[in-house]
Design an enzyme around this catalytic site. Structure first.
Site, PDB file in Angstrom:
ATOM      1  CE  LYS A  45      48.221  39.205  35.751  1.00 24.41           C
ATOM      2  NZ  LYS A  45      48.324  40.607  36.161  1.00 24.41           N
ATOM      3  CG  LEU A  73      45.093  43.064  31.705  1.00 20.54           C
ATOM      4  CD1 LEU A  73      43.982  43.357  30.698  1.00 20.54           C
ATOM      5  CD2 LEU A  73      44.508  42.473  32.966  1.00 20.54           C
ATOM      6  CB  CYS A 130      43.028  46.875  33.091  1.00 20.30           C
ATOM      7  SG  CYS A 130      44.839  46.820  33.071  1.00 20.30           S
ATOM      8  CG  ASN A 192      41.443  48.249  38.406  1.00 17.30           C
ATOM      9  OD1 ASN A 192      42.624  48.257  38.764  1.00 17.30           O
ATOM     10  ND2 ASN A 192      40.991  47.431  37.474  1.00 17.30           N
ATOM     11  CB  THR A 193      45.292  50.841  40.074  1.00 14.62           C
ATOM     12  OG1 THR A 193      45.167  50.595  38.673  1.00 14.62           O
ATOM     13  CG2 THR A 193      45.733  49.579  40.782  1.00 14.62           C
TER      14      THR A 193
END
Lengths: 302, 258
Positions: A45, A73, A130, A192-193
């Site tokens: 994580k 996060l 992120c 990443n997304t």
């Protein structure tokens, strides 16, 4: 039994299968379903210098063939990781990689330095992508200059293998990859997304507390695969490919597109044993196709 | 408790009322794993990209003699519709058991009130059974809009006293569970509740004034079910986000500052 061994920088992976940060907890959550040591590695994580509460609920919305999340996060900070989580992971015979995030280059560097002191953590994955935090995160990852600034700061503080996780929410991901390679990154992981949203038409509001979230799952795979192919042509450092991998076929596609290793993310929520099934599936495919070494297929599709 | 991903088989299927299905599942591979009242399972909805994630469903009952897991499902969307269309003999992949169950009081003879609303009554059936087996005295206070909303009443009555409320007065006292006269007549050692959040909050507020411990069972939207994705969080009393799937779904109401 084919040879599945690969290297990412100084990192030696018994097979190319790892897990995506934020989808696998600290690994421990999945220990009932798989032997963690059967994986090439796993990425825990996202960890920050100071504890973070993350965003308010609701943080998730299901989408066709995927999901949006805006967790933001949430984590208890790097010191908590070092004192409470690391002791549980340090004796595993696999690579444990910490995903590091921050709001300033100094934060990133300090967090990385504290993890550098952990003997059995052999690499970090730098999260400059992120989409769910206001300060930093993706802000650094959307320009070559911003990405270079963070990587430069961390490279000075961190001596082991440095993987930089790239955002797909950019005009040219290849330019960002080249910028982080120039600053000494050992590898790039992507994607990443993808930033997205979903709307509740009855309540006339978004389904996510902060209005947007990161899209993941098989719906993003074609985009991720295309970006891996582009980046493979642009840089010489190894690539870790991820984005919607649900099975061994998907994983092999990423390898053929130029990824040296892969990460499995959202699929862990659908099948908590999927990672090991993908390892076995790659092995079986190689045996069935007379491929003795995985390097024979890495980047074979130009 | 060790978690498993198992293909369970539908052995019996009932429709206790319109829009609800009761599935009774066994494990063709062997015994069911140990499960606690209040825990839940995550069901895989195969074959549709619209129902990508697993669906969390509470454990309604465990029939240990027959080796059956009961799931009482409110059919509200495509995922639960898929479950309702399973036939006897079909299998469905279940990750179980997940989360923390209701607590089991120490000693014997403790009076426990189980307050349920709507399909939230489901996990209280098995909890009542476990309490009774441990020598405690469970009573049930079950509420619905109308008499037809209250399911499995015969099964609850076989375990303990059952008190009911309906908003239209078709069964039991008229009104909400928190208006029921039993709350003023009897003292309880523990209250447990599952149902709509406003109802649980009202029950927790009553328990606080009655100086009684109260456990609430939440059902936030979730993805992984094992504490990895951090999507299903609830704010605890200190303002920290805690995972309903892993720290809950059952919480002491004080932990949430309710």
């Amino acid at each position: 039994m084919a040879n599945l061994h690969v290297n990412i920088g100084n990192l030696s992976l018994k097979n190319p299968v790892m897990t995506a940060s934020g989808t696998f907890g600290y690994g421990i959550e999945f220990a009932d379903f798989i032997n963690l040591e059967d994986l090439g590695g796993f990425i825990v994580k996202g960890t920050t210098l100071n504890p973070r509460e993350g965003n308010d609920y609701p943080r998730m919305a299901e989408t066709p063939a995927g999901m949006l999340n805006c967790v933001g996060l949430q984590n208890k900070g790097v010191d908590y990781f070092c004192e409470n989580i690391y002791p549980e992971l340090k004796d595993l015979d696999t690579n444990v990689i910490v995903n590091v995030s921050g709001s300033t280059p100094e934060d990133y560097a300090e967090c990385a330095a504290r993890i550098d002191a952990l003997e059995r953590i052999s690499a970090i994955e730098l999260n400059i992508s992120c989409p769910n935090v206001k300060n930093g995160g993706m802000a650094f990852g959307v320009t070559p200059e911003g990405a270079a600034t963070v990587v430069k700061a961390v490279r000075q503080a961190y001596n082991k293998t440095l993987i930089v996780k790239l955002s797909p929410n950019v005009t040219s991901i290849a330019d960002i990859a080249k910028a982080v390679e120039a600053e000494g990154a050992d590898s790039v992981s992507l994607i990443n997304t993808l930033m997205g949203t979903a709307i509740d038409i009855e309540r006339r509001c978004t389904k996510l507390s902060i209005g947007t979230g990161g899209l993941s799952g098989p719906c993003v795979k074609p985009v991720a695969l295309r970006m891996v192919m582009q980046v493979a042509k642009a840089v010489n450092i190894p690539i870790v490919g991820l984005g919607g991998i649900m099975n061994a076929t998907d994983a092999i596609e990423f390898l053929m597109a130029g990824a040296t290793a892969i990460e499995i993310g959202t699929a862990n929520f659908i099948d908590p044993a999927i990672t090991v099934k993908v390892v076995n599936g790659i092995n079986e495919w190689m045996d069935n196709h007379g491929v003795k070494d995985i390097h024979e297929i890495i980047g074979c599709v130009k | 408790m060790k978690k498993y991903a198992l293909d369970l088989c539908v052995v019996e299927k009932e429709f206790p009322r319109d829009g609800y299905v009761l599935l009774k599942l066994n494990n063709p591979q062997g015994a069911l794993p140990e499960m606690l009242a209040g825990q839940f399972v995550e069901l895989l909805i195969a074959g549709s990209s619209e129902t990508f994630l697993r669906r969390p469903i509470s454990i309604n009952y465990v029939d240990k003699e027959k080796g059956l897991l009961w799931l009482l499902i409110h059919v509200v969307g495509n995922g639960t519709k898929y479950m309702s269309e399973l036939n006897v003999g079909d299998t469905i992949n279940c990750v179980l058991p997940l989360g923390n169950g209701f607590s089991m009081p120490e000693g014997e003879g403790k009076k426990v009130l189980l307050v349920g609303g709507g399909v939230g009554t489901a996990p209280l059936l098995y909890y009542g059974k476990c309490l009774k087996e441990a020598g405690h005295t469970p009573s049930f206070l079950l509420g619905g809009r109308s008499a037809g909303d209250l399911m499995q009443l015969d099964l609850f009555e076989a375990i303990g006293n059952v008190y009911t409320t309906t908003e239209d007065a078709t069964l039991g006292e008229k009104g909400f569970v928190t208006n029921h006269s039993i709350l003023n007549k009897e003292q309880f050692d523990l209250i447990a509740t599952c149902g709509p959040k406003p109802m649980m909050k009202a029950v927790a507020a009553w328990a606080r004034t009655a100086n009684c411990e109260c456990e609430v069972s939440l059902e936030n939207m979730m993805a992984c079910g094992v504490g990895a994705c951090l999507c299903c969080v609830e704010k605890d009393g200190e303002g920290h986000n805690v995972c309903v799937c892993k720290e809950g779904p059952v919480f002491n109401s004080k932990k949430l500052n309710w």
